[in-house]
Design a protein around this motif. Structure first.
Motif, PDB file in Angstrom:
ATOM      1  N   UNK A 125       4.609   0.519  36.651  1.00 24.38           N
ATOM      2  CA  UNK A 125       5.572   1.339  35.935  1.00 24.38           C
ATOM      3  C   UNK A 125       5.192   2.806  35.835  1.00 24.38           C
ATOM      4  N   UNK A 126       4.037   3.174  36.372  1.00 27.36           N
ATOM      5  CA  UNK A 126       3.597   4.574  36.332  1.00 27.36           C
ATOM      6  C   UNK A 126       3.601   5.127  37.752  1.00 27.36           C
ATOM      7  N   UNK A 127       4.191   6.284  37.933  1.00 29.28           N
ATOM      8  CA  UNK A 127       4.291   6.876  39.259  1.00 29.28           C
ATOM      9  C   UNK A 127       3.068   7.685  39.648  1.00 29.28           C
ATOM     10  N   UNK A 128       2.219   8.012  38.692  1.00 31.62           N
ATOM     11  CA  UNK A 128       1.035   8.816  38.955  1.00 31.62           C
ATOM     12  C   UNK A 128      -0.201   8.090  38.446  1.00 31.62           C
ATOM     13  N   UNK A 129      -1.277   8.142  39.226  1.00 32.64           N
ATOM     14  CA  UNK A 129      -2.527   7.529  38.768  1.00 32.64           C
ATOM     15  C   UNK A 129      -3.008   8.154  37.466  1.00 32.64           C
ATOM     16  N   UNK A 130      -2.722   9.419  37.266  1.00 34.44           N
ATOM     17  CA  UNK A 130      -3.113  10.097  36.028  1.00 34.44           C
ATOM     18  C   UNK A 130      -2.404   9.558  34.798  1.00 34.44           C
ATOM     19  N   UNK A 131      -1.292   8.885  35.004  1.00 34.16           N
ATOM     20  CA  UNK A 131      -0.541   8.306  33.886  1.00 34.16           C
ATOM     21  C   UNK A 131      -0.941   6.870  33.572  1.00 34.16           C
ATOM     22  N   UNK A 132      -1.770   6.272  34.421  1.00 35.35           N
ATOM     23  CA  UNK A 132      -2.156   4.874  34.200  1.00 35.35           C
ATOM     24  C   UNK A 132      -2.969   4.753  32.916  1.00 35.35           C
ATOM     25  N   UNK A 133      -2.604   3.816  32.077  1.00 34.88           N
ATOM     26  CA  UNK A 133      -3.305   3.692  30.806  1.00 34.88           C
ATOM     27  C   UNK A 133      -4.580   2.871  30.907  1.00 34.88           C
ATOM     28  N   UNK A 134      -5.459   3.089  29.973  1.00 32.51           N
ATOM     29  CA  UNK A 134      -6.510   2.126  29.675  1.00 32.51           C
ATOM     30  C   UNK A 134      -5.922   1.403  28.476  1.00 32.51           C
ATOM     31  N   UNK A 135      -5.533   0.189  28.647  1.00 34.25           N
ATOM     32  CA  UNK A 135      -4.659  -0.508  27.727  1.00 34.25           C
ATOM     33  C   UNK A 135      -5.224  -0.690  26.331  1.00 34.25           C
ATOM     34  N   UNK A 136      -6.490  -0.504  26.143  1.00 35.68           N
ATOM     35  CA  UNK A 136      -7.121  -0.776  24.864  1.00 35.68           C
ATOM     36  C   UNK A 136      -7.444   0.487  24.097  1.00 35.68           C
ATOM     37  N   UNK A 137      -7.190   1.670  24.680  1.00 32.86           N
ATOM     38  CA  UNK A 137      -7.477   2.940  23.966  1.00 32.86           C
ATOM     39  C   UNK A 137      -6.416   3.221  22.919  1.00 32.86           C
TER      40      UNK A 137
END
Length: 137
Positions: A125-137
């Protein structure tokens, strides 16, 4: 093993399994968040090797409380059951939450299929690697 110890053993087994699966890359297979996956475990081990270069790996849990908490799947979480968070897509067809399956993400993603989704399924669901979450932060 006495029956009263089964829940503790099951929690320990689920935690250990998370350290062996690359779920942030491949997607969830048991409802995990990716917080304790094999990639994060590798990073934790590298952190410990840098911090304690002469220590043996079996000594790490005695040397560092954060490492022990990570290996026990209790780093900043109230419980080991990470399936209360559903941001990581699921590979499992028997998972308790089927609303966000990885197949839905990979079939709609506009990337080169030969290499999969850049950043792994955690980036669904994210178009940029910079937008990828660390899901637990």
């Amino acid at each position: 093993m006495p029956p009263r110890q089964y829940p503790y053993a099951q929690d320990g087994l689920q935690c250990a399994a998370q350290h062996l699966a690359y779920s942030s890359i491949t997607g969830s297979i048991m409802g995990e968040s990716g917080k304790y996956d094999a990639f994060e475990t590798t990073l934790q081990i590298l952190r410990m090797k840098k911090k304690y270069p002469k220590a043996m790996p079996f000594e790490f849990v005695d040397l560092d409380d954060d490492f022990r908490a990570f290996m026990d799947c209790r780093l900043g979480l109230q419980a080991t059951h990470a399936w209360t968070r559903r941001e990581l897509c699921s590979q499992s067809t028997v998972a308790p939450h089927k609303e966000f399956l990885c197949g839905d993400c990979s079939s709609s993603h506009k990337s080169n299929r030969a290499f999969g989704i850049p950043g792994g399924f955690v980036c669904c669901g994210h178009n940029s690697l910079g937008d990828c979450p660390r899901l637990w932060d």
